[in-house]
Every structure is written in C-alpha cells, then in structure tokens.
Design an enzyme around this catalytic site. Structure first.
Site, PDB file in Angstrom:
ATOM      1  N   ARG A  99      23.371  38.325  14.463  1.00 46.82           N
ATOM      2  CA  ARG A  99      22.627  37.563  15.472  1.00 46.82           C
ATOM      3  C   ARG A  99      23.323  37.535  16.825  1.00 46.82           C
ATOM      4  NH1 ARG A  99      20.327  32.156  13.081  1.00 46.82           N
ATOM      5  NH2 ARG A  99      19.426  32.085  15.154  1.00 46.82           N
ATOM      6  N   ARG A 147      20.361  17.757  17.147  1.00 46.81           N
ATOM      7  CA  ARG A 147      20.988  18.070  15.863  1.00 46.81           C
ATOM      8  C   ARG A 147      20.604  17.016  14.833  1.00 46.81           C
ATOM      9  NH1 ARG A 147      25.652  21.080  16.807  1.00 46.81           N
ATOM     10  NH2 ARG A 147      25.454  21.664  14.625  1.00 46.81           N
ATOM     11  N   LYS A 171      37.451  26.136  16.841  1.00 45.32           N
ATOM     12  CA  LYS A 171      36.658  27.022  15.974  1.00 45.32           C
ATOM     13  C   LYS A 171      36.907  28.486  16.285  1.00 45.32           C
ATOM     14  CE  LYS A 171      32.918  23.706  15.682  1.00 45.32           C
ATOM     15  NZ  LYS A 171      31.487  23.490  15.895  1.00 45.32           N
ATOM     16  N   HIS A 194      25.093  46.176  12.199  1.00 43.11           N
ATOM     17  CA  HIS A 194      25.544  45.206  13.199  1.00 43.11           C
ATOM     18  C   HIS A 194      27.070  45.111  13.275  1.00 43.11           C
ATOM     19  CE1 HIS A 194      21.352  44.056  13.145  1.00 43.11           C
ATOM     20  NE2 HIS A 194      21.447  43.741  11.867  1.00 43.11           N
ATOM     21  N   PRO A 231      29.977  28.428  11.130  1.00 42.40           N
ATOM     22  CA  PRO A 231      31.247  28.042  10.501  1.00 42.40           C
ATOM     23  C   PRO A 231      31.928  26.924  11.288  1.00 42.40           C
ATOM     24  CG  PRO A 231      31.327  30.316  11.306  1.00 42.40           C
ATOM     25  CD  PRO A 231      29.953  29.822  11.538  1.00 42.40           C
ATOM     26  N   GLU A 232      32.406  25.939  10.576  1.00 41.78           N
ATOM     27  CA  GLU A 232      33.106  24.835  11.227  1.00 41.78           C
ATOM     28  C   GLU A 232      34.613  25.005  11.013  1.00 41.78           C
ATOM     29  OE1 GLU A 232      31.656  20.935  10.861  1.00 41.78           O
ATOM     30  OE2 GLU A 232      29.565  21.507  10.750  1.00 41.78           O
ATOM     31  N   ARG A 282      33.448   5.034  25.254  1.00 43.88           N
ATOM     32  CA  ARG A 282      32.434   6.042  25.576  1.00 43.88           C
ATOM     33  C   ARG A 282      31.041   5.485  25.342  1.00 43.88           C
ATOM     34  NH1 ARG A 282      33.473  11.033  27.195  1.00 43.88           N
ATOM     35  NH2 ARG A 282      35.726  11.170  27.445  1.00 43.88           N
TER      36      ARG A 282
END
Ligand SMILES: [Zn+2]
Length: 291
Positions: free
Chosen positions: A138, A281, A59, A119, A2-3, A172
């Site tokens: 998980r 990614r 998050k 779980h 989830p973002e 950067r």
C-alpha cells in the site's frame, strides 16, 4: 498499522539477523513508495556500510551504519563502476537508515534465490550473500537516511518517568486518548495500546487530560508501560498484514480487553464494551470500569 511492540519485535529480529553484516549494493524500484530521502541518496548512503545495530525509535526501525567501504572495496577488487559514489559514501563514516513500515510495509531477510514478492521496492544485497528486502503493497511506508542522531520527536513511553509523564499530559485540554496518540508527546503509542492502557487505568478515552488527577495519570503511566511490555514479551500483537524479519506470519496476540470488542462483555464486569469515534479513530471502553 504496526505499533511500538510490533516495531520493537521486528527491529530485534532484524538486529539478530543482520547486525555485523554489510550492504554491498542497493536496488530501488522505479515504482517506489514516496521516499523521504531521494532514492539515489539512500542507495549511496547504504552502499559500503556495515550495519552496526538495528533498533527502534518510536515506530521507526533504525539501522545504525558505519563506513566500511574501504574493506569492501579491497575485497571486491577491481570490479570498477560506482567507485566514485563508494568513495563519497565512505567519507561519511556513520549514518542511519530509518524505515517506517506504514500500514503494510515489511522488512524481510531473504536468500537471493527466494522469490521476489510483489511490491518489493528496495533490495539491499548484503556481504553475507543474503538480501534485505522492503516490501510494501500500500506504499505508506517511508524510507530515509540521516547523518546520525535521528530524533523522531516525543519521549519513549518505556523510558519516560512518572514525573515526566504527568508533566506531558497534565493541563492538556484535549481528550486523554488524543493526547496519548500525539506522537510529539509520547512516541510509538497507537490506537490499540492507548485503548488497552486507558482500560487498565480506569479512564475513559474522551476525558480531557486536564480533568485527570496526578494520581490517575500515575496509574496511566504504569498501565501504558505494562501493556507495552506485555505485548513486546508476546512478540507484538499483529492485526494487519505484515510479517517479522524471518518472513514468518503470525505473532502471538496480546488478549485485548477492550480493543475491537464492541458489544462484547467487559472481562471485568460484564458490561458491553462501547465504541466511540475520537478524531477519526475508534475508541473502545467499558462505561462501568472507566470513568
Ligand atoms: Zn467493565
């Protein structure tokens, strides 16, 4: 995973359902995920506290808690047992409970009779009779408690000013995509929304941040906020296995323009979307629209 928009949606959903309620007792399973605070400390901190507000920081889901132990004890009468821990908890008037959902973590508000999902690692029994359950197959989720003033680091992308944003990325040496994912700079922007923002700003993921003009960074600033706001308005775009605070599956999904569309035509120019791997990614972009 989830973002920011998903976590925002979940936090808002939880706020609507449990703000004002109080935690009466906490059960934490023995096959628990790696918690960031010891299980006993989490239970002691939560028990007897009123949930003032649920909100998002980066998050993380943040439960603002306030001591309400005395009122609860009076209501419960002489049930005995654990009164020492309750007293200890009540000494600490405010606290925060921080939940990071990880890959597959879920927070659901259930009736006590509702079947216990596999779980389930934590159950907080609420004064209203309902239960707040943390489920995580998980076990990448993280639970912790803080005395207050939890700071996940980084700047909120929805609050950052254009000047601040430019100062964060200007100069950067890393690829702009990696810089966007760096939670110490902006908190809460993940892979999907980084790709979508870069597409809207016309910037390739691999471009070094230092090579991007201030004007383009300004465009990116607007794109990041636009993408996140749209996704929040739609209730977060779900791609993995989690549900909202009601236990309902299926968020509306922001139509991804590049993310997960490798080989498909760009919605703007028709060029097949490319995928490259950056720092492990997947990054998706249009080689014509993004420079
Ligand atoms: Zn294109």
């Amino acid at each position: 995973m989830p973002e920011l928009p998903e976590v925002e949606t979940i936090a808002r959903g939880l706020h609507t359902r449990v703000a004002g309620d109080a935690v009466e007792s906490v059960w934490i399973g023995s096959r628990q995920p790696p918690l960031k605070s010891p299980a006993g400390v989490i239970a002691r901190t939560l028990e007897g506290k009123r949930i003032v507000r649920v909100h998002r920081a980066g998050k993380h889901i943040v439960f603002d808690l306030e001591g309400a132990a005395r009122a609860l004890q009076a209501k419960k009468g002489g049930l005995g047992g654990g009164s020492k821990t309750r007293q200890a908890a009540s000494l600490q008037q405010t606290a925060q409970w921080i939940v990071h959902l990880g890959m597959t973590g879920r927070m659901v508000v259930s009736e006590p009779a509702a079947e216990l999902a596999k779980h389930t690692h934590l159950i907080a029994k609420l004064a209203s009779g309902r239960e707040l359950r943390f489920i995580d197959p998980r076990m990448f989720g993280k639970l912790s408690v803080h005395a207050g003033g939890f700071d996940p680091g980084g700047v909120e992308p929805l609050e950052v000013s254009e000047e601040q944003f430019i100062a964060l990325f200007h100069g950067r040496k890393t690829p702009i995509k990696s810089a966007l994912l760096n939670q110490k700079l902006l908190r809460g922007v993940g892979n999907i929304y980084a790709d979508e923002s870069l597409f809207r700003a016309g910037i390739r993921p691999r471009r070094r941040a230092a090579a991007i003009t201030r004007e383009q960074l300004g465009t990116l600033h607007r794109a990041v906020r636009e993408v996140l706001r749209e996704a929040i308005a739609l209730g977060g775009s779900s791609i993995s296995d989690y549900v909202d605070a009601d236990g309902e599956e299926g968020f509306f999904q922001l139509q991804h323009r590049v993310y997960g569309r490798e080989g498909e035509p760009c919605l703007v120019c028709g060029t097949p979307i490319r995928r490259v791997v950056l720092a492990g990614r997947s990054s998706h972009y249009c080689s014509k629209c993004q420079r």
